[in-house]
Design an enzyme around this catalytic site. Structure first.
Site, short mmCIF file in Angstrom:
data_model
loop_
_atom_site.label_atom_id
_atom_site.label_comp_id
_atom_site.label_asym_id
_atom_site.label_seq_id
_atom_site.Cartn_x
_atom_site.Cartn_y
_atom_site.Cartn_z
N GLU A 1 53.51 40.80 4.16
CA GLU A 1 52.53 41.50 4.99
C GLU A 1 51.35 41.72 4.11
O GLU A 1 50.29 42.64 4.34
CB GLU A 1 52.85 42.80 5.51
CG GLU A 1 54.00 42.53 6.48
CD GLU A 1 54.38 43.87 7.24
OE1 GLU A 1 54.17 43.97 8.37
OE2 GLU A 1 55.14 44.79 6.60
N HIS B 1 50.89 50.51 3.25
CA HIS B 1 51.28 50.27 4.41
C HIS B 1 52.98 50.88 4.13
O HIS B 1 53.85 50.24 3.11
CB HIS B 1 51.59 48.59 4.42
CG HIS B 1 52.77 48.39 5.61
ND1 HIS B 1 52.35 48.70 6.94
CD2 HIS B 1 53.62 47.67 5.52
CE1 HIS B 1 53.36 48.42 7.68
NE2 HIS B 1 54.28 47.50 7.01
N HIS C 1 56.60 52.81 6.30
CA HIS C 1 57.53 53.08 7.40
C HIS C 1 57.91 54.33 7.51
O HIS C 1 59.12 54.66 7.88
CB HIS C 1 58.56 51.92 7.40
CG HIS C 1 58.23 50.91 7.23
ND1 HIS C 1 58.36 50.14 5.81
CD2 HIS C 1 57.60 49.68 7.67
CE1 HIS C 1 57.70 48.63 5.78
NE2 HIS C 1 57.32 48.84 6.88
N HIS D 1 57.11 50.50 13.96
CA HIS D 1 56.84 49.80 12.70
C HIS D 1 56.56 50.65 11.85
O HIS D 1 57.49 50.88 10.93
CB HIS D 1 56.07 48.73 12.95
CG HIS D 1 55.87 47.99 11.67
ND1 HIS D 1 55.03 46.79 11.61
CD2 HIS D 1 56.39 47.98 10.40
CE1 HIS D 1 55.04 46.28 10.36
NE2 HIS D 1 55.65 47.27 9.58
#
Lengths: 245, 245, 245, 245
Positions: free
Chosen positions: B84, B103, B105, B173
């Site tokens: 990603e 980024h 989760h 996500h």
């Protein structure tokens, strides 16, 4: 009964990964002192590897025994065995696709086993839940029991309830999760519990509103990627779990 | 494709802080084994620094690579890269004010990504939420997917959804957070998750009552102080996170 | 402004206990990197002891400074000071009974600061809550701000809101707790947060039912015993908190 | 009052297990700095073993004292004793089946002590709850108090409320759990708290729906197996709890 002959020594890396799986799942709070995890023997699909009766966080390579699918230990030499080992053999018999099995009592899944709210996938790493997670009601199979899978008949009943799914909740007791590899089994066990926690929180938040679960097609695409490459997390989990041996 | 030329060696302190950021966010439970954090190169705004594919808690200075804004690694020498990584380059391209990107989760933000309850700031350290935290619904951008930002087009779609905001939730996500400095990015990532937890609790408590969120002007005043001096917490976080290297 | 003269070196045990208080409250999750705790000087009620600007978990005896009640440091030698130190001096001025003060951002109390549900004592160790825990709404005192107690006027406004109570919640921000001794302050800070957690859980459980809070007379009797002998827990907390220095 | 004569030195393994029980229950969050755990003397059912007044996580073999059932210490030599020791003697007097007793303030049980929602077993390891867990309302026994079991009369009142059950909740205060062995006591204490947490979560999830609790016959069958073999978890708990001595 004669002890079955050994299929031969398993791959040392598989042994090491099975030890790691025990310790990772204990470290992550999925396994308490009574859960267990097994893997199919790399030399013989009619055999599986599982620790003698021991808390997962204490399991080392020397504790791993070989079992046939009737759950007889090879060279057990009188060591204590897990009472519920029957579930492993019975599932391996009916599910040639299954390579590894975990039986746990992860707290977050218990509330879903005793209510009518179905566990559904809302988190990408738990996409496998879209394949279905039935609830095993032992009363239907055997009436009043102490809830344990104490014999082959109960093991078969659990395997029937699991059917072709990735996991089955056991009412008031825990869950049994299966996987096509040991690493995916470990990930599924961790994210089954995390999705349960997140679904409880989303339920609180949404009140009468809706929760947007994964679309079945999204889940299929995630699973098709083998749950995304697990190696990255596996490396970190394993290193941490084996550090304190 | 030829590997781009390097903009030169980054400031060693920036490298050390990027390693610290990885480990702090893992320690605080914001990053799991798959999240990542990047920072713009101090010598060239057209380059950013990001680890090779590795769990954040394991990242060291030797794992950091230089990337151009098309997400090509300088001197990658075949090392595995984060799938990603595209979200980093695409956001840096459209947001010259952004110096660092995370980024993650983080579990507490997931329920807000799958319900219609907007995440709103009620805690002073999360004042930046008042600037807006949109939800990225990947179905609108690309239909059925495995939810990952696997290419530049999806990276651009995420950047469009983020727009000029400090963070964007990604349905089912996780989240992507941006910051004007690495330290503020780390603080935003931690307090995005904490505010989510607190808002769930306040929702439980308030039932049909009201929650007093930050006034937009209060939030503006807090942000104008750069989120208050972060150096005090940064020093403690960094020391603890780097102790166990 | 001339630095005030020192009241003399404080009792070394008091210093050690102040260091312990910082570390205990960090260890217990009451203090994050920005909270602070002070104690009145044993030689002069017109002076108090407080760390230079430093995360509580890092505070050592060498970091403790002496302040007068106008929040001027004795021999500060240019070291950075906590922005919100004003709340300490202003409370010590108006509350001769107060010997120690903690300003924290303990997460469980935040939801009570932003809803209309009053925090009430249901747990014996939190009996002091029966004396009243007001909510300080900084908007009423000063309109739009960044929520911090940045000057003496805001410190006085907080002291007025606290009045003769053991603690005051600060909307969207945290709490300030006071105590007749350092040990009781630490216990109050820990159990203010625990009672908040328990009250949220009881609210979930009780739904429309009632919660049996402590009777005011029960609370008075508990407080009259000085919150029961705290020495036993203090010994364990202090040993653990100072072990990793 | 003359100190009673000793029944003789207890079995060293029993002493070691009592130390382990203190540390396990502290490690698992069941005991805070004020709880305590006792076991009946192996040489004399009219005596029990209990630490001097000390936080459970600090207890070592040298801290264990012998008490008669009137809660007088043998050879106490002026050491401080737990204020609430009275509950131990009074329960041992009326419950010859009881071999070990724990008094704790485990947070998850507190909400059940202050609401009208009965704690009921939904988790197999907490099957003993089916035998009944009454709530002790000290107001009914003694009017306004500071909630502590400060004398023999209150100890007797608690024993009356406990009756022939495995545990009693104490309103706004905690719980007292009894067991036929030290190991089963430890397990009961841990799973009383876990079942409380799971029941709160199931309540959230079920909303107006039903929770499937254990059938009384299931609970009886589990208890008949002595709560399943506890040795496996005990070994892991004990090893971890004693590692940091």
């Amino acid at each position: 009964m004669t002890s079955p002959a050994s299929a031969g020594p398993p791959d040392p890396l598989l042994l090491e990964d099975l030890v790691a799986a025990n310790r990772i799942l204990a470290m992550e709070g999925v396994l308490d002192g009574w859960g267990h995890v097994s893997v199919r023997h790399n030399l013989d699909p009619g055999r599986y590897l599982l620790s003698r009766s021991l808390a997962p966080e204490l399991v080392g390579a020397g504790d791993i025994l070989e079992f046939d699918l009737d759950n007889e230990a090879v060279n057990g030499r009188g060591r204590n065995l897990y009472t519920e080992r029957f579930l492993h053999g019975e599932i391996y018999k009916t599910r040639p696709d299954v390579v590894a099995i975990c039986h746990c009592h992860a707290p977050p899944v218990i509330p879903f086993s005793v209510t009518d709210v179905p566990l559904r996938p809302l988190y990408h790493r738990a996409a496998f839940i879209a394949l279905g997670v039935p609830i095993f009601e032992i009363r239907e199979a055997a009436g009043m029991t102490d809830l344990l899978i104490r014999n082959a008949a109960l093991g078969r009943a659990l395997a029937v309830s699991l059917a072709d799914k990735p996991a089955v909740l056991m009412r008031g007791h825990g869950a049994t999760i299966v996987g096509p590899t040991l690493q995916r089994l470990v990930a599924r066990s961790i994210f089954l519990a995390l999705n349960a926690t997140l679904q409880m929180q989303a339920t609180l938040l949404a009140r009468s509103g809706e929760i947007r679960f994964l679309d079945p097609e999204e889940a299929r695409l995630i699973e098709a990627r083998e749950g995304y490459g697990l190696g990255r997390a596996w490396e970190a989990w394993k290193r941490k779990a084996l550090k304190n041996r």
